[in-house]
Design an enzyme around this catalytic site. Structure first.
Site, PDB file in Angstrom:
ATOM      1  N   GLU A  58       0.794  -1.223   0.000  1.00  0.00           N
ATOM      2  CA  GLU A  58       0.000   0.000   0.000  1.00  0.00           C
ATOM      3  C   GLU A  58       0.832   1.282   0.000  1.00  0.00           C
ATOM      4  O   GLU A  58       0.418   2.297  -0.567  1.00  0.00           O
ATOM      5  CB  GLU A  58      -0.925   0.007   1.235  1.00  0.00           C
ATOM      6  CG  GLU A  58      -2.064  -0.990   1.181  1.00  0.00           C
ATOM      7  CD  GLU A  58      -3.226  -0.495   0.342  1.00  0.00           C
ATOM      8  OE1 GLU A  58      -3.111   0.587  -0.265  1.00  0.00           O
ATOM      9  OE2 GLU A  58      -4.250  -1.190   0.276  1.00  0.00           O
ATOM     10  N   SER A  70     -29.730 -31.189  51.050  1.00  0.00           N
ATOM     11  CA  SER A  70     -28.849 -31.765  52.078  1.00  0.00           C
ATOM     12  C   SER A  70     -27.432 -31.220  52.042  1.00  0.00           C
ATOM     13  O   SER A  70     -26.585 -31.682  52.820  1.00  0.00           O
ATOM     14  CB  SER A  70     -28.806 -33.291  51.920  1.00  0.00           C
ATOM     15  OG  SER A  70     -30.077 -33.855  52.153  1.00  0.00           O
TER      16      SER A  70
END
Length: 680
Positions: free
Chosen positions: A83, A343
């Site tokens: 680029e 329990s």
């Protein structure tokens, strides 16, 4: 004279050039830049900074914070080569690139290359400007020059890495790699780099999830350029072209959604929330949760919490099997919901009883029909074991012995201990009663895990924490070290579920009244895990038991946490490891507060049918059985004799009709027991 004119012209030209340069400098310096502090996705990360969950920015775009050092260096090299070759040397605008682009356009009669630098692209992305119009290009040049004066090259590159468009609502390289490759951009293949370089040039026509062929062709062109420029060799280029371009977008990480949302609510301004979770374990337990419910009813839900009980850090928190499953109310965080623990509070009762000198694991307890000032609990299976050691009573999760211990301790003592453990609790009927020992209180899964973590740490509570920056707080002592060890030793002797490894995991299961909640919580020498299963709306789940449903999941969770268990600590030096006969006299047999009013230890008891039961008459009458006492036995029904002087403990009582009947049994010593039942 001519020379003088030339000198004057030169001086004037230099003056005009300097004047123009100064004016250009002022023009650039006066540039009003768009905001450079970019809004980025709020992210939740684990203990190792791995992404757990991200949120879109206000306009619905994925834009995740990233810096150049978090991206594979080969990407920046390839990007600049393709680029903007002179990115590191130009001042924002590359005259050579612009000249080349203009010449190519004039020669070909169309735009061949744009001549935009990376800085100009950043300028356009910051302002969301156009690319082809002259005015837009001039504005990009001005902003690019201004950016170069105010930012470093690394900072400009960082803006590009966050703003580059990758199709749809994806912005920035990190959003792209997570969505297309399912990974962070730290390590990328040449093929992945080429695709990431190619897409931003035309993000909507090259996004691979919609235009796979175009994306592949664009990637291959970048690979060809990279090979030509010597960034990769021919073999690398050939191998890269064989890599499949991903044709679908992967979902962004959405692990621990309940805890992530809680983190955002706790600190709405934070950009990054760091949790104590471990991403690998969180993923494994969320998968386990989904697999567990795959064959269950469509309304059943599950929650899991795993923690390091030595540090107090929560390593995984699964609030539901699926956050988006509305049928199962997946949006409800069941690790924070108040539910009956069944329990699973019993180990705390026994630990407190050991602390108070009321019992020892070898102390004998009575498991017989009992009346605690009008409260008449029964065992889950409606059977009674008679005289039994405390160790076995806890392992078999018997109700009568634990209620007797709770009566001796006082229910308020149990609530105080829960407060010390840092547990939030809610009483359904205000004042605590003996039913609290059997789950008659509302607690959360996370707090139950915190309670078991305290027992695992030798009785010292340590508040569990899920925020990495939370202060480490030491809790209060909950149990004596020896009492906590006794509880762990008893629970480690419980047989694993069928098919589970035969290890010494200390664990306890629980099932709440009406089969609404199934629990399993366990720990080894380092970690503690809790499992809850049930329906979020609290409706019963017929046939659900903690031992059958939740316990196998607990053992699977430990297997996904680590390959083996950390050993439990050895017994503390002061631990009294003796048989019942060697215990001090008061510890050999438990005597409750109401012992003076209770029947003798060898008194008879109606073993079947149990008091309050509804039973069906057989063809020969009613089957009854007596435990304890001395033969022969006499049976009465509503005060009338129905069987006399029988030595057998099981008998068929004839002549009874449907309805309520009070059965009484009298032994040879004159002691008696009764049970009121309904016959049908």
């Amino acid at each position: 004279m001519r020379r003088a004119r030339l000198l004057c012209a030169l001086a004037a030209g230099l003056f005009l050039a300097a004047f123009a340069r100064d004016r250009v400098d002022i023009w650039i310096d006066d540039t009003r830049l768009p905001p450079l502090a970019l809004a980025s996705s709020v992210q939740v990360v684990d203990r190792n900074s791995a992404l757990l969950r991200a949120y879109t920015v206000a306009d619905g775009r994925w834009r995740l914070a990233v810096t150049p050092d978090q991206v594979d260096p080969a990407f920046a090299t390839a990007l600049m080569a393709y680029e903007d070759k002179r990115f590191l040397s130009h001042s924002g605008v590359d005259p050579r690139a612009l000249t080349r682009a203009l010449a190519q356009a004039l020669w070909n009669g169309r735009v061949v290359s744009g001549g935009s630098t990376l800085t100009m692209q950043v300028a356009r992305l910051l302002e969301e400007g156009t690319t082809g119009e002259v005015g837009g290009k001039l504005r990009q040049m001005r902003v690019a020059w201004a950016l170069e004066r105010r930012l470093t090259k690394d900072e400009i590159l960082g803006l590009y890495l966050m703003l580059a468009p990758y199709g749809g609502n994806l912005e920035g390289i990190r959003a792209a790699t997570l969505s297309y490759f399912g990974k962070e951009p730290k390590r990328l293949t040449p093929a992945e780099i080429a695709l990431l370089v190619a897409i931003p040039q035309s993000p909507e026509t090259r996004r691979p999830d919609r235009h796979l062929a175009r994306a592949t062709a664009a990637r291959d062109r970048v690979l060809a350029r990279a090979e030509r420029d010597g960034l990769i060799d021919a073999d690398q280029a050939r191998a890269a072209r064989t890599e499949t371009v991903p044709g679908i977008r992967k979902p962004f990480p959405a692990l621990a959604p309940h805890l992530a949302d809680r983190a955002r609510r706790t600190d709405p301004t934070a950009q990054t929330h760091r949790l104590t979770l471990d991403r690998a374990l969180q993923t494994a337990l969320e998968t386990l949760a989904r697999e567990t419910l795959a064959s269950q009813g469509d309304r059943l839900q599950i929650a899991l919490v795993a923690a390091d009980h030595q540090t107090g850090e929560i390593l995984a928190s699964v609030g539901s099997a699926s956050f988006t499953d509305e049928a199962r109310a997946g949006f409800v965080d069941m690790t924070q919901a108040l539910r009956s623990p069944g329990s699973t509070l019993k180990p705390l009762v026994y630990g407190l009883a050991f602390d108070e000198g009321l019992a020892h694991p070898e102390t004998l307890l009575e498991d017989r029909p009992s009346d605690f000032s009008g409260y008449r609990p029964q065992n889950f299976d409606r059977q009674y074991r008679g005289t039994i050691r405390a160790r076995k009573a806890l392992q078999q999760s018997l109700n009568i012995p634990v209620v007797a211990l709770t009566e001796a301790l006082g229910p308020a003592r149990l609530l105080t201990a829960m407060d010390k453990a840092g547990m939030r609790h809610e009483m359904p009927q205000g004042q605590p009663g003996l039913a609290i020992a059997l789950g008659g209180v509302g607690v959360t899964l996370q707090d139950m895990v915190q309670l078991y973590a305290a027992i695992a740490r030798g009785g010292v509570a340590l508040p569990l924490r899920w925020q990495a920056n939370a202060r480490h707080e030491e809790g209060q002592r909950l149990l004596a070290t020896t009492s906590a060890w006794f509880v762990g030793d008893i629970l480690a002797g419980l047989a694993p579920p069928p098919g589970a490894p035969q290890n010494r995991l200390a664990y306890k299961t629980g099932t709440s009244y009406g089969h609404r909640d199934a629990w399993a919580i366990g720990y080894d020498g380092r970690h503690v895990i809790g499992v809850w299963m049930g329906r979020p709306d609290g409706t019963p789940v017929p046939g659900v038991f903690g031992a059958d449903l939740a316990a196998p999941v607990l053992f699977q969770a430990f297997a996904r946490l680590k390959p083996g268990l950390d050993p439990q600590p050895p017994a503390p030096p002061a631990t009294l490891l003796v048989a019942n006969a060697q215990l001090p006299q008061p510890l050999q047999r438990f005597r409750s507060r109401s012992a003076a009013f209770e029947p003798a230890a060898n008194a008879p008891a109606v073993a079947f049918p149990p008091d309050g039961a509804e039973v069906e008459l057989l063809q020969g009458g009613l089957l009854a059985r007596v435990e304890g006492g001395t033969a022969p036995f006499t049976w009465l029904a509503n005060g009338a004799p129905v069987a006399l002087s029988l030595r057998d403990r099981a008998v068929m009582l004839p002549g009874l009709g449907a309805g309520f009947v009070t059965l009484s049994v009298i032994d040879a010593t004159g002691q008696s027991a009764r049970a009121t039942v309904r016959l049908r």
